[in-house]
Design an enzyme around this catalytic site. Structure first.
Site, PDB file in Angstrom:
ATOM      1  N   ASP A  93       0.863  -1.184   0.000  1.00 13.03           N
ATOM      2  CA  ASP A  93       0.000   0.000   0.000  1.00 13.03           C
ATOM      3  C   ASP A  93       0.900   1.235   0.000  1.00 13.03           C
ATOM      4  OD1 ASP A  93      -1.778  -2.118   0.649  1.00 13.03           O
ATOM      5  OD2 ASP A  93      -3.076  -0.770   1.794  1.00 13.03           O
ATOM      6  N   LYS A 156      -6.636   3.647  -3.383  1.00 10.15           N
ATOM      7  CA  LYS A 156      -7.044   3.635  -1.974  1.00 10.15           C
ATOM      8  C   LYS A 156      -7.222   5.072  -1.501  1.00 10.15           C
ATOM      9  CE  LYS A 156      -5.021   2.358   2.547  1.00 10.15           C
ATOM     10  NZ  LYS A 156      -3.898   1.615   3.181  1.00 10.15           N
ATOM     11  N   LYS A 185     -10.021   0.670  -2.461  1.00 15.28           N
ATOM     12  CA  LYS A 185      -9.963   0.426  -1.022  1.00 15.28           C
ATOM     13  C   LYS A 185     -10.357   1.695  -0.285  1.00 15.28           C
ATOM     14  CE  LYS A 185      -6.817  -0.827   2.779  1.00 15.28           C
ATOM     15  NZ  LYS A 185      -5.485  -1.362   3.140  1.00 15.28           N
TER      16      LYS A 185
END
Length: 229
Positions: A93, A156, A185
């Site tokens: 991430d 995300k 996300k």
């Protein structure tokens, strides 16, 4: 379309521990709780690797990169991602340089993401944290397109550490519409089952949650384990 069950919500969660004071004992407890609750993964800082996952479990390990500011150089982010994969991370991430996005330098954003993608190629899953609350709609569109062009798997919303805030249904919906071939996300401020279901309805396929037990029991139902709730 019916709303997702508690089990389905749990399977969308990256059970997250990114506090600076986190210890290895805390991560061991995080893993145990993730297995009990049936979450998709745990998400931790790179210094916590390697993470021991119980034998027979399908729990994934996600690791942040360039976190939380995104102001690291691309070479540093790439090295961090490569080391994390070597130490067992299944997913990365990474945080973009939000300032570059604010300046409209989407080519620089794309190059930054591409450097991490090259250092952590498939099958490693690459999620790109854009700090949506700090961006305008046009900027969200620009960085999402840059992430897609660079070969990311997810966009995300947030680190959860930015003062502008975390995920919103509007941002999730815009992100999903902008890059329909990528997953989304929602992370930052997702604390209740209703909020989680709203994010999923808006287009999120994964949720970043630190208080997963509280979220999954927030409507009065309490999960009893990954095998049967």
């Amino acid at each position: 379309m019916s709303e997702p069950s508690i089990t389905q919500v749990a399977r969308a969660i990256d059970h997250t521990l990114l506090k600076p004071e986190a210890t290895h004992a805390d991560v061991e407890a995080l893993v145990a709780e993730a297995v009990e609750l049936g979450t998709y993964s745990v998400c931790v800082s790179p210094s916590m690797l390697p993470v021991a996952v119980p034998e027979g479990s399908d729990l994934k390990v996600a690791v942040v990169c360039g976190f939380p500011s995104g102001k690291h150089t691309s070479a540093v982010k790439a090295a961090e991602a490569a080391e994390s994969v070597a130490l067992g991370a299944d997913e990365i991430d990474m945080v973009i340089d939000v300032g570059a996005a604010k300046e409209g330098r989407y080519d620089a954003v794309e190059a930054d993401i591409a450097a991490v993608r090259a250092a952590a190629p498939a099958p490693t899953v690459l999620k790109v944290i854009i700090e949506s609350a700090a961006l305008t709609d046009d900027e969200i569109v620009g960085v999402c397109r840059a992430a897609a062009a660079a070969g990311a798997d997810f966009v995300k919303t947030s680190t959860g550490f930015h003062p502008s805030g975390g995920a919103s249904e509007h941002a999730v919906r815009l992100m999903a519409q902008t890059v329909p071939d990528l997953q989304v996300k929602a992370s930052g401020g997702v604390r209740t089952l209703d909020q989680a279901r709203a994010m999923i309805a808006a287009g999120a396929t994964r949720l970043g949650v630190s208080g997963s037990r509280a979220l999954l029991s927030s409507d009065g139902d309490r999960p009893t384990g990954s095998a049967g709730y």
